[in-house]
Design a protein around this motif. Sequence first.
Motif, PDB file in Angstrom:
ATOM      1  N   ARG A 104     -14.026   9.073  -5.746  1.00  0.00           N
ATOM      2  CA  ARG A 104     -13.788   8.391  -4.463  1.00  0.00           C
ATOM      3  C   ARG A 104     -12.981   7.094  -4.593  1.00  0.00           C
ATOM      4  O   ARG A 104     -12.120   6.833  -3.771  1.00  0.00           O
ATOM      5  N   LEU A 105     -13.298   6.253  -5.616  1.00  0.00           N
ATOM      6  CA  LEU A 105     -12.691   4.927  -5.677  1.00  0.00           C
ATOM      7  C   LEU A 105     -12.544   4.457  -7.116  1.00  0.00           C
ATOM      8  O   LEU A 105     -13.467   4.605  -7.925  1.00  0.00           O
ATOM      9  N   LYS A 112       0.855  -1.185   0.000  1.00  0.00           N
ATOM     10  CA  LYS A 112       0.000   0.000   0.000  1.00  0.00           C
ATOM     11  C   LYS A 112       0.889   1.233   0.000  1.00  0.00           C
ATOM     12  O   LYS A 112       1.901   1.272   0.697  1.00  0.00           O
ATOM     13  N   VAL A 113       0.503   2.230  -0.795  1.00  0.00           N
ATOM     14  CA  VAL A 113       1.217   3.507  -0.863  1.00  0.00           C
ATOM     15  C   VAL A 113       0.204   4.606  -0.570  1.00  0.00           C
ATOM     16  O   VAL A 113      -0.854   4.664  -1.196  1.00  0.00           O
ATOM     17  N   ASP A 114       0.518   5.468   0.390  1.00  0.00           N
ATOM     18  CA  ASP A 114      -0.345   6.601   0.730  1.00  0.00           C
ATOM     19  C   ASP A 114       0.389   7.885   0.396  1.00  0.00           C
ATOM     20  O   ASP A 114       1.600   7.986   0.624  1.00  0.00           O
ATOM     21  N   ARG A 115      -0.351   8.858  -0.126  1.00  0.00           N
ATOM     22  CA  ARG A 115       0.273  10.126  -0.487  1.00  0.00           C
ATOM     23  C   ARG A 115      -0.764  11.242  -0.429  1.00  0.00           C
ATOM     24  O   ARG A 115      -1.876  11.101  -0.928  1.00  0.00           O
ATOM     25  N   LEU A 116      -0.365  12.351   0.162  1.00  0.00           N
ATOM     26  CA  LEU A 116      -1.193  13.543   0.131  1.00  0.00           C
ATOM     27  C   LEU A 116      -0.900  14.257  -1.180  1.00  0.00           C
ATOM     28  O   LEU A 116       0.239  14.670  -1.426  1.00  0.00           O
ATOM     29  N   MET A 117      -1.896  14.349  -2.035  1.00  0.00           N
ATOM     30  CA  MET A 117      -1.750  14.945  -3.370  1.00  0.00           C
ATOM     31  C   MET A 117      -2.249  16.392  -3.331  1.00  0.00           C
ATOM     32  O   MET A 117      -3.201  16.707  -2.620  1.00  0.00           O
ATOM     33  N   GLU A 163      -9.664  10.679  -0.937  1.00  0.00           N
ATOM     34  CA  GLU A 163     -10.355  11.368   0.153  1.00  0.00           C
ATOM     35  C   GLU A 163      -9.968  12.850   0.115  1.00  0.00           C
ATOM     36  O   GLU A 163      -8.798  13.186   0.334  1.00  0.00           O
ATOM     37  N   PRO A 164     -10.921  13.727  -0.200  1.00  0.00           N
ATOM     38  CA  PRO A 164     -10.601  15.155  -0.245  1.00  0.00           C
ATOM     39  C   PRO A 164     -10.010  15.646   1.071  1.00  0.00           C
ATOM     40  O   PRO A 164     -10.476  15.257   2.148  1.00  0.00           O
ATOM     41  N   ARG A 165      -8.952  16.447   0.971  1.00  0.00           N
ATOM     42  CA  ARG A 165      -8.300  17.067   2.134  1.00  0.00           C
ATOM     43  C   ARG A 165      -7.968  18.502   1.757  1.00  0.00           C
ATOM     44  O   ARG A 165      -7.036  18.742   0.991  1.00  0.00           O
ATOM     45  N   TYR A 202      -6.125  13.016  -0.221  1.00  0.00           N
ATOM     46  CA  TYR A 202      -5.343  11.925   0.348  1.00  0.00           C
ATOM     47  C   TYR A 202      -5.607  10.712  -0.527  1.00  0.00           C
ATOM     48  O   TYR A 202      -6.741  10.244  -0.640  1.00  0.00           O
ATOM     49  N   LEU A 203      -4.569  10.214  -1.199  1.00  0.00           N
ATOM     50  CA  LEU A 203      -4.689   9.085  -2.111  1.00  0.00           C
ATOM     51  C   LEU A 203      -4.055   7.864  -1.465  1.00  0.00           C
ATOM     52  O   LEU A 203      -2.924   7.923  -0.988  1.00  0.00           O
TER      53      LEU A 203
END
Length: 155
Positions: free
Chosen positions: A87-88, A17-22, A112-114, A119-120
Motif C-alpha cells: 500500500r505505502l 507528484k507523478v501518477d501512473r496506472l501500472m 492502490e490496486p486497480r 494505480y501508483l
Amino acid sequence: MEPITVPDLSARPLGFKVDRLMESPADTLYQAWTEKFDTWFAAPGTLIMKAEVNSVFFFETVFKTEEDLVEQRHPHYGRFLRLIPDRLIEFTWLTGAGGTEGAETVVTIELEPRGNGTYLSLSHKGFSHEKSKTRHDSAWEMILEHLDQKMMEKV
C-alpha cells in the motif's frame, strides 16, 4: 514503528507528484521498491537494503551517455520512514551533485490496486531549487515506465 526523525522540509518546499496506472500488481511493485531494487533500478551488486522503518539503504546507479568517456556512478542514500505492505512506501532520498545536491528529500509511493494492475502515486518533496526538482520530475516518469516493463517481464 515510527521513524526516529522525519526531515524538516519547511525550508525546501519544492516538490511534485507523478501518477501512473501500472500493469503490475501492488504486491509486485511493493517488493520491487523494498526488496528487489537491484532488479530494475540499482546497479547489480551495489544494493544494501532492508525493508524496515528506520533502516538505512544505499545503492548506485551506473550509466554512460554518448558524451561520457567513462561510466558515471551515482550513489544514493536513504532510510525508510513508513511501510505498509502492498500500500505505502515512504523513504528519504539523498544524492549528490546533479541529484538532490545533498538535500535529504522524501519520496512517498502510494499503491492502490486497480483490476489486475495498480494505480501508483509518487510524490517527491524537499528540493532546494527548481532545477533539481524539474530534473527528478522528468526522470521519475521514465523510471516508473521502466519499472512496470521490468516487473511485467517477470510475471
